[in-house]
Design an enzyme around this catalytic site. Sequence first.
Site, PDB file in Angstrom:
ATOM      1  N   ASP A 265       0.831  -1.209   0.000  1.00  0.00           N
ATOM      2  CA  ASP A 265       0.000   0.000   0.000  1.00  0.00           C
ATOM      3  C   ASP A 265       0.869   1.263   0.000  1.00  0.00           C
ATOM      4  O   ASP A 265       2.061   1.212   0.276  1.00  0.00           O
ATOM      5  CB  ASP A 265      -0.852   0.059   1.276  1.00  0.00           C
ATOM      6  CG  ASP A 265      -1.911  -1.035   1.302  1.00  0.00           C
ATOM      7  OD1 ASP A 265      -1.895  -1.900   0.420  1.00  0.00           O
ATOM      8  OD2 ASP A 265      -2.744  -0.996   2.227  1.00  0.00           O
ATOM      9  N   ASP A 266       0.205   2.373  -0.252  1.00  0.00           N
ATOM     10  CA  ASP A 266       0.748   3.732  -0.037  1.00  0.00           C
ATOM     11  C   ASP A 266       1.766   4.200  -1.078  1.00  0.00           C
ATOM     12  O   ASP A 266       2.239   5.322  -1.012  1.00  0.00           O
ATOM     13  CB  ASP A 266       1.385   3.910   1.357  1.00  0.00           C
ATOM     14  CG  ASP A 266       0.378   3.808   2.467  1.00  0.00           C
ATOM     15  OD1 ASP A 266      -0.780   3.465   2.190  1.00  0.00           O
ATOM     16  OD2 ASP A 266       0.750   4.058   3.626  1.00  0.00           O
ATOM     17  N   HIS A 407       4.047  -2.035   2.880  1.00  0.00           N
ATOM     18  CA  HIS A 407       4.028  -0.697   2.282  1.00  0.00           C
ATOM     19  C   HIS A 407       5.298  -0.490   1.455  1.00  0.00           C
ATOM     20  O   HIS A 407       6.397  -0.615   2.003  1.00  0.00           O
ATOM     21  CB  HIS A 407       3.924   0.371   3.381  1.00  0.00           C
ATOM     22  CG  HIS A 407       2.669   0.241   4.190  1.00  0.00           C
ATOM     23  ND1 HIS A 407       2.560  -0.642   5.239  1.00  0.00           N
ATOM     24  CD2 HIS A 407       1.462   0.840   4.065  1.00  0.00           C
ATOM     25  CE1 HIS A 407       1.327  -0.559   5.740  1.00  0.00           C
ATOM     26  NE2 HIS A 407       0.638   0.330   5.046  1.00  0.00           N
TER      27      HIS A 407
HETATM   28 NI    NI Z   1      -2.329   3.113   3.724  1.00  0.00          NI
END
Ligand code: NI
Length: 453
Positions: A265-266, A407
Amino acid sequence: MKRKKRLSKKGKLLLGVIVVGIVIWTLIFSNSNKNITLEIHEIDNKANYTLKIDYPTLSNKKIENKVTSYIKNKKSEFLDNALKIKDISKSKCDLAITYTLHDLFQYKALYVTVYSYTGGAHYNKEIKTYYYDDKTGDEVTIKEFLEKDKFDVLANLAYYQTIKYYEDNDKNYDEEWIKEGTKAISDNYSYFNITSDGLQLYFLPYQVGPYSDGEISILISKNDLKGIVKSDYLLTEDTLVEVSDPLKRDLSKFKDKKLMAFTFDDGPSDGPTNKLLDNLEKYEARVTFFALGSRVSTYSKTLKRAYEMGNTIGSHTYSHLNLYQLNDYDIIKEINNTNEVIKKAIGVTPDKLRAPYGNTNAHIKELSDMYTILWDIDTEDWKYKDAEKIKDNIVNHAHDGAIVLLHDIYNSSVEGALLAMEELKDEYAFVSIDEMIELKNISLDKTKTHFNF
Ligand code: NI
């Protein structure tokens, strides 16, 4: 004579050192993104607030210092307010700061977006823009792009376009408010972009109408800009990005293996994402990226690379806001804007969504009309930033059908994931979410939350 000869030897040595230095420098830096070498990330999830801040390390330190101190102020302002709130049962405070950086002719355009929620009806949005010369760090305003004495003419165009916007959308407007908000002063035009279509102007909530009208964007077309914007700045052409079809692979070889889906993610990011991509082949691995819309244009090459390699690309919304705190209109905007930028970067619209913090419910699922994919192994990589610990977390919880949350903005997360693959590779195949679904013959359900398969 002798003296002279020794000097020239020294000279040769020095020259040699310089040449080797230049070669090493070129090897290290020529392939990297010249805008950004590093980023700073802050993330926190406390009882009374969540916080997510990304900011760039820039090649121009003068601008970087300005950005850094701006963000620090915003953060302490937010914390002051968040800590004052006693009753946290109703609303958890949230701060989300993201940025976009791109070239605007010979200048750089940096947009820092600050969303803060400290109770009340809505998030507060602020955008701080920096248009600057990368060498000197000198900032320029919209005037730099305009012909002499043409600011008033532009302001007049903007005024009529804004009224047209309101009329087209059947909304009430206040002429005086619009006049004030489009007056020819740089502050009114601090947020703009010049594209192949023309001059895009953005007015933040409250600038030309009440807060509830939201952010308004108007386009002044290229034709209307002749004689107003300097001709050098009207030459932009749309650069069509060619995207290759993603690599397909024969999945039958994984039939006897347990399956795991690593998800990130991110991102995308410059360093960590590419490091991960560089190493996937070693483990015959494919992974999944839940990209943040606000980062896609800055790191579009990396996302395209990930997609073409056969990894699954999903959405993590645009600004990483807590969707529980948004009204329907803003939830849809967070989702649609992301789908648009991803489509622009890779040519396809994602159909999988991971809401920030996993905050989703039946209503959000219905609004999004996408498949909700969460996780069942939370590595807490953002907290530990320790590759060994992250690896242990994955290995200790590994099971068939697992979805691992990581991440791709931290090197330690990528390293931890690769270490885990090294340990698990005999027993497991590392597949993308799309591959997992295919191999397990699963039909996804938009009303469900999928934690594993
Ligand atoms: Ni996030």
